[in-house]
Design an enzyme around this catalytic site. Sequence first.
Site, PDB file in Angstrom:
ATOM      1  N   ASP A  94       0.805  -1.227   0.000  1.00 44.48           N
ATOM      2  CA  ASP A  94       0.000   0.000   0.000  1.00 44.48           C
ATOM      3  C   ASP A  94       0.839   1.278   0.000  1.00 44.48           C
ATOM      4  O   ASP A  94       1.995   1.291   0.408  1.00 44.48           O
ATOM      5  CB  ASP A  94      -0.977   0.012   1.189  1.00 44.48           C
ATOM      6  CG  ASP A  94      -0.306  -0.287   2.526  1.00 44.48           C
ATOM      7  OD1 ASP A  94       0.754  -0.957   2.540  1.00 44.48           O
ATOM      8  OD2 ASP A  94      -0.832   0.143   3.565  1.00 44.48           O
ATOM      9  N   GLU A 161      -0.594  -2.302   5.155  1.00 46.10           N
ATOM     10  CA  GLU A 161       0.397  -2.222   6.239  1.00 46.10           C
ATOM     11  C   GLU A 161       0.291  -0.889   6.963  1.00 46.10           C
ATOM     12  O   GLU A 161       0.396  -0.832   8.185  1.00 46.10           O
ATOM     13  CB  GLU A 161       1.820  -2.407   5.672  1.00 46.10           C
ATOM     14  CG  GLU A 161       2.898  -2.525   6.745  1.00 46.10           C
ATOM     15  CD  GLU A 161       3.287  -1.207   7.395  1.00 46.10           C
ATOM     16  OE1 GLU A 161       3.570  -1.209   8.608  1.00 46.10           O
ATOM     17  OE2 GLU A 161       3.298  -0.174   6.708  1.00 46.10           O
TER      18      GLU A 161
HETATM   19 ZN   LIG Z   1       4.985   3.723   6.219  1.00 46.21          ZN
HETATM   20 ZN   LIG Z   2       6.427   0.999   5.323  1.00 44.94          ZN
END
Ligand SMILES: [Zn+2]
Ligand SMILES: [Zn+2]
Length: 436
Positions: A94, A161
């Site tokens: 991401d 994440e």
């Molecule tokens: Zn980051």
């Molecule tokens: Zn990262």
Amino acid sequence: MHRFCYFAIYALLTLPAALRAGSTASEGDYLIALYEHLHEHPELSFQEQETSARIALELERAGFQVTTGVGGYGVVAVLENGTGPVLMLRSDMDALPVREQTGLPYASTVVATQDDGNEVPVMHACGHDVHMTVLVGTARALAASRDTWHGTLVLVAQPAEERGAGARLMLADGLFKRFPRPDYNLALHASAELPAGSIGYTRGYAMANVDSVDINIRGIGGHGAYPHKTRDPVVLAAELILQLQTIVSREISPLESAVITVGSIHGGSKHNIIGDSVKLQLTVRSYSDETRDYLLRRIREISIGLARTAGLPEELLPEVRVKDEYTPSVYNDPLLTDKAAAVLKSEFGEQNVREVPPVMAGEDFARYGRTQPPVPSLLFWLGTVDPERYSVATEEGENLPGLHSPLFKPLPAPAIETGVRAFTALVRSLLAAASS
Ligand SMILES: [Zn+2]
Ligand SMILES: [Zn+2]
């Protein structure tokens, strides 16, 4: 023009290394084209549809058995290659709501809609595009040299994440049940503080437990000229913020690391009105779980205790909520770290592999190691800064743009090549000794 010259020089400089890793100059071009594509087309957390499709395709092309849609847009790619341990390599996918200002020819101009309906610019400002490219490069190198390792590789491309959710969702969707359970987990993260071509590692705790806490302080509002007829939540908030600072400074051992930052405060509407609520947003960080539990408990106790002292009735005591975007601390298994450091030093030379201090940033890679039974895990830092820029900045004491900065600009070719060589060497080492 500048880029063209750079790549010509880079190709010459790295030719022997590229040959050693079994790759060619055109392999480097392939990976750079993939990197530039990923960089130019970033997607926010939970929206990694195109990115995951592209990574799935790349890993399939490399010869892996690919499953998509694991815990959302997660991708799992497996390559079984004889008897031996199972090793997981993880990349995240991401990007962030940041407006890119690097001026690169492949800079992102993408705009996306967030969960709240707001349109935001999107940028790979945390280097997850580097991570994905390294994962694909490693997959290709190892699939093409199956006689150099024995065991099972599980490659994971993880969504979300930055929201601390992707690892949890992939595990909940059976990552370690539907696919071979790893004996080791490895990941790398782009470093905005190390030159490209170098690697950093930390033994033991490397990154922090990260919690977000919302505190809704309630009061009894009224006229600013009649404070005695109110219970002022602004004054209570001011006292609370100062009191919270004493948890770390007075209650935690000076030898233990912890952070409590009140990052946001909102309350009131006008000069002469005492409002009835103030909202605080905190980030709370630690390494050990004991310290984490202590910080969260004391934040709650002090919030409630001060409100009682201010004369608020039970039904108007503050609401203290720990948000579920929690990221556990990254603990690098000491034995695995020592072994990996030795492998990396022999691959890149002592001077290019350095031990670095832990940081208080967070990474949900930690969750893969914290399963039952635990899996020895290691996340190391991959230098991405243009070495020339790095030496000038070091000499002049200049701060380089950090991760999440709109100016974060990895030098892709040497960083990616180093990442692929590092992962490849580690896999060959960890999946060689125990082979039969
Ligand atoms: Zn980051
Ligand atoms: Zn990262």
